[in-house]
Design an enzyme around this catalytic site. Structure first.
Site, mmCIF file in Angstrom:
data_model
loop_
_atom_site.group_PDB
_atom_site.id
_atom_site.type_symbol
_atom_site.label_atom_id
_atom_site.label_comp_id
_atom_site.label_asym_id
_atom_site.label_seq_id
_atom_site.Cartn_x
_atom_site.Cartn_y
_atom_site.Cartn_z
ATOM 1 N N GLY A 60 -17.903 23.886 -64.098
ATOM 2 C CA GLY A 60 -17.787 25.306 -64.418
ATOM 3 C C GLY A 60 -16.780 25.669 -65.494
ATOM 4 C CB SER A 61 -14.752 23.768 -67.931
ATOM 5 O OG SER A 61 -15.651 23.127 -68.789
ATOM 6 C CG ASN A 62 -18.957 25.277 -71.409
ATOM 7 O OD1 ASN A 62 -18.608 25.651 -72.518
ATOM 8 N ND2 ASN A 62 -19.190 24.004 -71.120
ATOM 9 C CG MET A 77 -26.033 18.931 -64.367
ATOM 10 S SD MET A 77 -26.126 18.586 -66.141
ATOM 11 C CE MET A 77 -26.606 16.857 -66.113
ATOM 12 C CG LEU A 130 -34.145 26.048 -66.165
ATOM 13 C CD1 LEU A 130 -33.531 26.852 -67.303
ATOM 14 C CD2 LEU A 130 -34.055 26.805 -64.854
ATOM 15 C CG ASN A 145 -28.321 24.342 -72.366
ATOM 16 O OD1 ASN A 145 -27.515 24.381 -71.427
ATOM 17 N ND2 ASN A 145 -28.759 23.200 -72.872
ATOM 18 C CG HIS A 171 -27.201 19.167 -75.569
ATOM 19 N ND1 HIS A 171 -27.586 18.663 -74.345
ATOM 20 C CD2 HIS A 171 -27.264 18.115 -76.429
ATOM 21 C CE1 HIS A 171 -27.874 17.381 -74.454
ATOM 22 N NE2 HIS A 171 -27.686 17.022 -75.711
ATOM 23 C CG ASP A 180 -31.276 19.252 -74.389
ATOM 24 O OD1 ASP A 180 -30.878 20.267 -73.795
ATOM 25 O OD2 ASP A 180 -31.084 18.101 -73.970
ATOM 26 C CD GLU A 216 -19.455 21.397 -74.302
ATOM 27 O OE1 GLU A 216 -19.877 22.043 -73.331
ATOM 28 O OE2 GLU A 216 -19.403 20.158 -74.299
HETATM 29 C C1 GRF Z 1 -20.889 20.608 -70.762
HETATM 30 O O1 GRF Z 1 -20.518 19.462 -71.475
HETATM 31 C C2 GRF Z 1 -22.141 21.203 -71.341
HETATM 32 O O2 GRF Z 1 -22.242 21.013 -72.712
HETATM 33 C C3 GRF Z 1 -23.230 20.436 -70.637
HETATM 34 O O3 GRF Z 1 -22.749 20.243 -69.336
HETATM 35 C C4 GRF Z 1 -21.326 20.274 -69.344
HETATM 36 C C5 GRF Z 1 -20.925 21.325 -68.369
HETATM 37 O O4 GRF Z 1 -19.544 21.379 -68.171
HETATM 38 N N1 GRF Z 1 -24.479 21.140 -70.706
HETATM 39 P P1 GRF Z 1 -18.889 22.591 -67.383
HETATM 40 O O5 GRF Z 1 -19.585 22.649 -66.006
HETATM 41 O O6 GRF Z 1 -19.128 23.834 -68.168
HETATM 42 O O7 GRF Z 1 -17.451 22.239 -67.252
#
Ligand code: GRF
Length: 189
Positions: free
Chosen positions: A12-14, A89, A92, A106, A108, A144, A173
């Site tokens: 969940g860091s993004n 992950m 869809l 998304n 990537h 993708d 990101e």
């Molecule tokens: C990230 O590297 C994103 O690019 C990929 O999955 C990872 C998710 O990381 N799709 P987080 O859960 O957002 O930390």
């Protein structure tokens, strides 16, 4: 204000980086729901922020399509304008993708169209490229492969391994996802 719905499966860091930018006013948007197919760290974070946080267990559904139809229902019930995939992950199905045309983003961790699919950072190292990076794109039926909204380049260093390269890409990101959402949100205002 544009309503964002987040889908994720892990760390969940993004999501956290984007939500921080909503809180500090950098991103004019509302996070209306966070959904995960796992009891994930992302849900813990969203609960801490008092956001509507939903775990949907795929085991309770007889097909991927049925599961995706439930996701659509939940997102629509919150009036979501834009779906933000943040480490989601699960592939869809068209049931989901067709429900939100041009409204799913998304991120990537590669410079698409290179290195689609799993472990793109390792794919980049194995290919010996000198520049890696990350891409925010629209989600279409092909994995993708949707139109690119934003990319950031990250040089590959001589001593890089998958972990070190992934960490440096992740820092980028966290910056470009918000920037890309701003671009797309602008089209709705
Ligand atoms: C990230 O590297 C994103 O690019 C990929 O999955 C990872 C998710 O990381 N799709 P987080 O859960 O957002 O930390």
């Amino acid at each position: 204000m544009i309503k964002l719905g987040f889908l994720g499966s892990g760390r969940g860091s993004n999501f956290q980086a984007i939500y921080k930018n909503i809180l500090n006013g950098t991103l004019q948007a509302e996070a209306v729901v966070v959904i995960s197919n796992k009891q994930s760290k992302m849900l813990e974070i969203s609960e801490e922020h008092g956001l509507s946080s939903v775990f949907i267990d795929p085991k309770g559904f007889s097909s991927k399509e049925e599961f995706d139809a439930e996701l659509v229902k939940r997102l629509e019930s919150h009036g979501v304008d834009l779906v933000i995939l943040a480490g989601y992950m699960k592939i869809l199905t068209p049931v989901f993708i067709n429900a939100f045309p041009n409204r799913i983003l998304n991120i990537h961790p590669s410079l698409l169209p290179s290195f689609k699919g799993l472990h793109p950072q390792k794919q980049a190292l194995d290919a010996g490229v000198k520049f890696a990076g990350c891409t925010v794109h629209y989600v279409t039926l092909e994995l993708d492969s949707g139109p690119i909204i934003m990319q950031e380049v990250v040089p590959v260093l001589p001593d890089d391994n998958e972990d070190s390269l992934s960490k440096r890409i992740l820092e980028k990101e966290h910056i470009i996802y918000t920037e890309a959402i701003k671009i797309v949100a602008g089209k709705y205002n």
